[in-house]
Motif scaffolding. Structure first.
Motif, short mmCIF file in Angstrom:
data_model
loop_
_atom_site.label_atom_id
_atom_site.label_comp_id
_atom_site.label_asym_id
_atom_site.label_seq_id
_atom_site.Cartn_x
_atom_site.Cartn_y
_atom_site.Cartn_z
N GLU A 68 0.84 -1.20 0.00
CA GLU A 68 0.00 0.00 0.00
C GLU A 68 0.87 1.25 0.00
N SER A 69 0.28 2.35 -0.40
CA SER A 69 1.02 3.62 -0.46
C SER A 69 1.46 4.09 0.92
N PHE A 70 0.78 3.62 1.98
CA PHE A 70 1.14 4.04 3.33
C PHE A 70 2.20 3.14 3.96
N ASN A 71 2.64 2.12 3.25
CA ASN A 71 3.69 1.23 3.78
C ASN A 71 5.08 1.83 3.55
N PRO A 72 5.85 2.06 4.60
CA PRO A 72 7.21 2.59 4.45
C PRO A 72 8.10 1.63 3.65
N LEU A 73 8.96 2.21 2.82
CA LEU A 73 9.87 1.43 1.98
C LEU A 73 11.32 1.76 2.32
N ILE A 74 12.16 0.73 2.21
CA ILE A 74 13.60 0.90 2.40
C ILE A 74 14.30 0.20 1.24
N GLY A 75 15.36 0.80 0.73
CA GLY A 75 16.15 0.15 -0.31
C GLY A 75 15.75 0.55 -1.71
N ARG A 76 15.93 -0.37 -2.63
CA ARG A 76 15.74 -0.10 -4.06
C ARG A 76 14.30 -0.40 -4.48
N GLY A 77 13.66 0.60 -5.08
CA GLY A 77 12.26 0.46 -5.46
C GLY A 77 11.94 -0.63 -6.45
N GLY A 78 12.73 -0.77 -7.50
CA GLY A 78 12.41 -1.73 -8.55
C GLY A 78 13.15 -3.05 -8.44
N SER A 79 13.57 -3.41 -7.24
CA SER A 79 14.37 -4.62 -7.06
C SER A 79 13.57 -5.90 -7.33
N ALA A 80 14.26 -6.92 -7.79
CA ALA A 80 13.62 -8.23 -8.01
C ALA A 80 13.35 -8.92 -6.68
N ALA A 81 14.06 -8.50 -5.63
CA ALA A 81 13.88 -9.09 -4.31
C ALA A 81 13.08 -8.14 -3.43
N GLN A 82 11.87 -8.53 -3.10
CA GLN A 82 11.01 -7.71 -2.23
C GLN A 82 10.77 -8.45 -0.93
N ILE A 83 11.18 -7.84 0.17
CA ILE A 83 11.02 -8.44 1.50
C ILE A 83 9.97 -7.64 2.26
N ILE A 84 8.88 -8.28 2.58
CA ILE A 84 7.81 -7.65 3.36
C ILE A 84 7.95 -8.09 4.80
N ILE A 85 7.91 -7.13 5.71
CA ILE A 85 8.11 -7.41 7.13
C ILE A 85 6.94 -6.86 7.93
N PHE A 86 6.24 -7.74 8.63
CA PHE A 86 5.19 -7.32 9.57
C PHE A 86 5.87 -7.13 10.94
N THR A 87 5.85 -5.90 11.44
CA THR A 87 6.58 -5.63 12.67
C THR A 87 5.89 -4.55 13.50
N ASP A 88 6.45 -4.33 14.68
CA ASP A 88 5.97 -3.28 15.58
C ASP A 88 7.20 -2.65 16.22
N ILE A 89 7.54 -1.43 15.81
CA ILE A 89 8.75 -0.79 16.31
C ILE A 89 8.64 -0.41 17.78
N ASP A 90 7.43 -0.45 18.32
CA ASP A 90 7.24 -0.12 19.74
C ASP A 90 7.62 -1.29 20.64
N CYS A 91 7.74 -2.47 20.05
CA CYS A 91 8.11 -3.69 20.78
C CYS A 91 9.63 -3.82 20.79
N GLU A 92 10.22 -3.79 21.97
CA GLU A 92 11.68 -3.80 22.07
C GLU A 92 12.29 -5.06 21.46
N GLN A 93 11.72 -6.21 21.77
CA GLN A 93 12.25 -7.47 21.22
C GLN A 93 12.05 -7.54 19.71
N CYS A 94 10.91 -7.07 19.22
CA CYS A 94 10.66 -7.05 17.77
C CYS A 94 11.69 -6.17 17.07
N ARG A 95 12.00 -5.05 17.71
CA ARG A 95 12.96 -4.10 17.15
C ARG A 95 14.35 -4.73 17.10
#
Length: 273
Positions: free
Chosen positions: A104-131
């Motif tokens: 979605e347009s509201f999902n933050p992106l990191i790295g190269r936009g048109g890369s063949a390798a897309q890694i989607i991560i479901f996370t919570d930055i407020d969780c210390e262990q998740c971070r």
């Protein structure tokens, strides 16, 4: 004195009846007196059951208990029935299934936009262990970080706790996500609202802009975050972090997370993994 023969006769009749009942019970153990207080194993509180029947039931209960053997440890049972492993076991192909996860347009992106390798991560930055786990993963694949596309989706570590997702959205919509995310990722211990505000300001989103976003966009941000949460449930991610490389779930027996770097290299080289 009058003869007491009728009393002897009555006693004799009662004795005959009791003997007949005992014989009947021996031949048919189901003929018992009421036993309203039967314990868990069927014999420990049978105060009103006939002695012959009680003895037989006790023997049967002991045999049944021996067949059961020693019950396994409760924690062992719970580990054996982890929700993720159960889902994988009852749904054929789950471990190798390739999910179509929209970005979605509201999902933050990191790295190269048109890369063949897309890694989607479901996370919570407020969780210390998740971070911590997220930082360890990104450090692990750092060699291919700039050549890959990372998509961050929100999944709360605690139900109805949106704080981490909201501040992540504010950083993304405010155009300061990269520096904000770097500071948050390196933060030690638990994050406070003051920490988030401070990191946003340091990244370039001043307090006035933050107030406007909080007052005018809060309901929209929560609505978007709920989309991520529902999506996580549809791809069987129940808690953060959940990783997907081109739709395939990492962190399973089929695709161990520790081999993520090799999988990304395979994809970038035009191969399947």
């Amino acid at each position: 004195m009058k003869p007491s023969f009728p009393l002897f006769l009555l006693a004799g009749v009662l004795l005959v009846i009791m003997c007949a009942f005992q014989i009947a019970v021996i031949l048919n153990p189901s003929l018992t007196l009421p036993s309203p207080e039967i314990g868990p194993l069927g014999f420990d509180r049978m105060v009103e059951t006939h002695p012959v029947t009680r003895h037989r039931q006790k023997e049967q209960a002991m045999v049944a208990q021996q067949k059961l053997g020693v019950m396994p440890d409760v924690e062992h049972i719970l580990k054996a029935y982890d929700p993720v492993s159960v889902s994988a076991a009852i749904e054929p192909g789950y471990l190798t299934q390739q999910f179509d996860i929209p970005v979605e347009s509201f999902n933050p992106l990191i790295g190269r936009g048109g890369s063949a390798a897309q890694i989607i991560i479901f996370t919570d930055i407020d969780c210390e262990q998740c971070r911590k786990r997220l930082k360890a993963f990104l450090d692990q694949v750092d060699l291919y970080r700039d050549a890959s596309r990372f998509v961050l989706k929100f999944l709360p570590s605690e139900a109805d706790e949106f704080r981490g997702g909201i501040f992540m959205q504010m950083a993304w919509q405010g155009g300061v996500f990269q520096p904000f995310f770097a500071m948050v990722l390196n933060h030690k211990n638990k994050l406070t609202p003051g920490d988030y505000v401070n990191y946003l300001e340091k990244a370039g989103l001043d307090l006035a802009a933050q107030r406007v976003m909080m007052s005018e966009r809060m309901s929209l941000m929560i609505r978007d975050l709920q989309k991520d949460i529902h999506l996580a449930a549809s791809v069987k991610v129940r808690r953060p972090n959940g990783y997907f490389l081109n739709g395939k779930r990492l962190g399973t027996k089929t695709y161990p997370l520790e081999k993520a770097e090799a999988y990304i290299l395979s994809v970038l080289s035009g191969q399947e993994f």
